[in-house]
Design a protein around this motif. Sequence first.
Motif, PDB file in Angstrom:
ATOM      1  N   MET A   1       1.363  -1.151  -0.418  1.00  0.00           N
ATOM      2  CA  MET A   1       0.069   0.611   0.011  1.00  0.00           C
ATOM      3  C   MET A   1       1.196   1.104   0.083  1.00  0.00           C
ATOM      4  N   GLY A   2       0.438   2.422  -1.172  1.00  0.00           N
ATOM      5  CA  GLY A   2       1.133   3.754  -0.988  1.00  0.00           C
ATOM      6  C   GLY A   2       0.546   4.186   0.546  1.00  0.00           C
ATOM      7  N   ASP A   3       1.303   5.637   0.028  1.00  0.00           N
ATOM      8  CA  ASP A   3       0.713   6.482   0.824  1.00  0.00           C
ATOM      9  C   ASP A   3      -0.646   6.970   1.309  1.00  0.00           C
ATOM     10  N   MET A   4      -1.193   7.086   1.563  1.00  0.00           N
ATOM     11  CA  MET A   4      -2.780   7.208   1.011  1.00  0.00           C
ATOM     12  C   MET A   4      -3.412   9.143   1.823  1.00  0.00           C
ATOM     13  N   GLY A   5      -2.485   9.292   1.837  1.00  0.00           N
ATOM     14  CA  GLY A   5      -2.172  10.809   2.730  1.00  0.00           C
ATOM     15  C   GLY A   5      -3.255  11.032   4.216  1.00  0.00           C
ATOM     16  N   GLY A   6      -3.563  10.199   4.736  1.00  0.00           N
ATOM     17  CA  GLY A   6      -4.394  10.991   5.602  1.00  0.00           C
ATOM     18  C   GLY A   6      -5.842  10.402   5.592  1.00  0.00           C
ATOM     19  N   CYS A   7      -5.879   9.517   4.441  1.00  0.00           N
ATOM     20  CA  CYS A   7      -7.651   8.991   3.860  1.00  0.00           C
ATOM     21  C   CYS A   7      -7.185   7.858   4.803  1.00  0.00           C
ATOM     22  N   MET A   8      -8.404   7.599   4.755  1.00  0.00           N
ATOM     23  CA  MET A   8      -8.776   6.298   5.826  1.00  0.00           C
ATOM     24  C   MET A   8      -9.115   4.600   4.391  1.00  0.00           C
ATOM     25  N   VAL A   9      -9.824   5.123   3.159  1.00  0.00           N
ATOM     26  CA  VAL A   9     -10.603   4.210   2.458  1.00  0.00           C
ATOM     27  C   VAL A   9      -9.925   4.645   1.114  1.00  0.00           C
ATOM     28  N   VAL A  10      -9.398   3.892   0.128  1.00  0.00           N
ATOM     29  CA  VAL A  10      -9.566   4.768  -1.468  1.00  0.00           C
ATOM     30  C   VAL A  10      -9.715   3.563  -2.312  1.00  0.00           C
ATOM     31  N   LEU A  11     -10.922   3.765  -2.443  1.00  0.00           N
ATOM     32  CA  LEU A  11     -11.123   2.881  -3.369  1.00  0.00           C
ATOM     33  C   LEU A  11     -10.998   3.089  -5.401  1.00  0.00           C
ATOM     34  N   THR A  12     -10.781   2.571  -6.182  1.00  0.00           N
ATOM     35  CA  THR A  12      -9.961   2.658  -7.027  1.00  0.00           C
ATOM     36  C   THR A  12     -10.330   1.487  -8.328  1.00  0.00           C
ATOM     37  N   ASN A  13     -11.364   1.713  -9.072  1.00  0.00           N
ATOM     38  CA  ASN A  13     -11.989   1.335  -9.972  1.00  0.00           C
ATOM     39  C   ASN A  13     -12.322  -0.226  -9.750  1.00  0.00           C
ATOM     40  N   THR A  14     -13.351  -0.070  -8.603  1.00  0.00           N
ATOM     41  CA  THR A  14     -13.995  -1.013  -7.270  1.00  0.00           C
ATOM     42  C   THR A  14     -14.949  -2.011  -8.244  1.00  0.00           C
ATOM     43  N   ARG A  15     -14.823  -3.397  -8.351  1.00  0.00           N
ATOM     44  CA  ARG A  15     -16.062  -4.131  -9.243  1.00  0.00           C
ATOM     45  C   ARG A  15     -16.385  -5.229  -7.773  1.00  0.00           C
ATOM     46  N   ASN A  43     -33.243   1.043  -4.826  1.00  0.00           N
ATOM     47  CA  ASN A  43     -32.534   0.062  -4.403  1.00  0.00           C
ATOM     48  C   ASN A  43     -32.201  -0.672  -4.943  1.00  0.00           C
ATOM     49  N   GLY A  44     -31.380  -1.486  -4.514  1.00  0.00           N
ATOM     50  CA  GLY A  44     -31.400  -2.634  -5.359  1.00  0.00           C
ATOM     51  C   GLY A  44     -29.142  -2.407  -6.353  1.00  0.00           C
ATOM     52  N   CYS A  45     -29.229  -1.196  -6.281  1.00  0.00           N
ATOM     53  CA  CYS A  45     -27.896  -0.902  -6.498  1.00  0.00           C
ATOM     54  C   CYS A  45     -26.793  -1.650  -6.104  1.00  0.00           C
ATOM     55  N   GLY A  46     -26.554  -1.984  -4.980  1.00  0.00           N
ATOM     56  CA  GLY A  46     -25.408  -2.268  -3.671  1.00  0.00           C
ATOM     57  C   GLY A  46     -24.708  -1.365  -3.161  1.00  0.00           C
ATOM     58  N   LYS A  47     -25.473  -0.211  -2.549  1.00  0.00           N
ATOM     59  CA  LYS A  47     -25.386   0.153  -1.783  1.00  0.00           C
ATOM     60  C   LYS A  47     -25.155  -0.141  -0.165  1.00  0.00           C
ATOM     61  N   THR A  48     -25.451  -1.123   0.358  1.00  0.00           N
ATOM     62  CA  THR A  48     -25.204  -2.168   1.400  1.00  0.00           C
ATOM     63  C   THR A  48     -23.522  -3.011   1.106  1.00  0.00           C
ATOM     64  N   THR A  49     -23.262  -3.760  -0.220  1.00  0.00           N
ATOM     65  CA  THR A  49     -21.952  -4.621  -0.493  1.00  0.00           C
ATOM     66  C   THR A  49     -21.315  -3.485  -0.538  1.00  0.00           C
ATOM     67  N   LEU A  50     -21.148  -2.024  -0.819  1.00  0.00           N
ATOM     68  CA  LEU A  50     -20.117  -1.093  -1.491  1.00  0.00           C
ATOM     69  C   LEU A  50     -19.965  -0.831   0.340  1.00  0.00           C
ATOM     70  N   LEU A  51     -20.929  -0.496   1.040  1.00  0.00           N
ATOM     71  CA  LEU A  51     -20.304  -0.638   2.555  1.00  0.00           C
ATOM     72  C   LEU A  51     -19.508  -1.071   2.766  1.00  0.00           C
ATOM     73  N   LYS A  52     -20.130  -2.176   3.443  1.00  0.00           N
ATOM     74  CA  LYS A  52     -19.731  -3.695   3.248  1.00  0.00           C
ATOM     75  C   LYS A  52     -17.815  -3.132   3.261  1.00  0.00           C
ATOM     76  N   ILE A  53     -18.222  -2.819   1.839  1.00  0.00           N
ATOM     77  CA  ILE A  53     -16.541  -3.211   1.318  1.00  0.00           C
ATOM     78  C   ILE A  53     -15.979  -2.019   2.024  1.00  0.00           C
ATOM     79  N   ILE A  54     -16.263  -0.949   2.093  1.00  0.00           N
ATOM     80  CA  ILE A  54     -15.655  -0.021   3.008  1.00  0.00           C
ATOM     81  C   ILE A  54     -14.937  -0.139   4.368  1.00  0.00           C
ATOM     82  N   ALA A  55     -16.335  -0.574   5.070  1.00  0.00           N
ATOM     83  CA  ALA A  55     -15.752  -1.252   6.705  1.00  0.00           C
ATOM     84  C   ALA A  55     -14.709  -2.125   6.768  1.00  0.00           C
TER      85      ALA A  55
END
Length: 213
Positions: A1-15, A43-55
């Motif tokens: 992992m590179g320097d994230m510059g104070g970021c907690m989570v960085v998603l890049t081209n995430t599928r 509804n059903g667009c994947g918000k819950t899934t995305l949040l779980k990836i973030i967490a």
Amino acid sequence: MGDMGGCMVVLTNTRKMYGKNRIFDGVDMTIDATKPTVIMGKNGCGKTTLLKIIAGILVHSSGEAERTPDMKVAFVPDRFPKLPFKTEEYLLHMGDIQGLSRKFTKRQIDANFELFGIPDQIKTQKIAKCSKGTIQKINLIQAFLTRQDLLVMDEPFSGLDESSTEALIGLLTRVAGFGTAIALSCHDRDLAQKITDNVLELGAEGVQHVSFD
């Protein structure tokens, strides 16, 4: 992992895929402590899934999901289970897991019960017998027992009355001021605007910033 510059989570081209089903693709976003991030979408667009990836609860399928090592994360699910514990008993146990003293946890419980307008007698009531609104408040309180580096919340306003909604907005503003990074989903644009101007719309092809102009 590179320097994230104070970021907690960085998603890049995430599928994220489930089998052959694509949930979303091409998600580029950063979660840090500069301002809360609100995720909207159908509804059903994947918000819950995305949040779980973030967490860090789910693993992405491709792309990148960089996370600050060893950060403290609190997750508020959209559906809190009707556990066979009394409400205060459960919250004390959650404090124990986080290494908090019983005295400190009790103070936090008392303060948040008062903030959300929960009667003291509810402390001895089993979660399974509480109303939907009260269960949601217990769900929230467990996330605010102590300061976290990252707070991830799935539809945290669901089931809350107006006064509790305003109390939660105030809590989010306060913890953000303490330097906690926040990511949450919300279906109400007016509420989203009260929390942040960093609002994203999730679709199959990624996220787009929402303008309220």
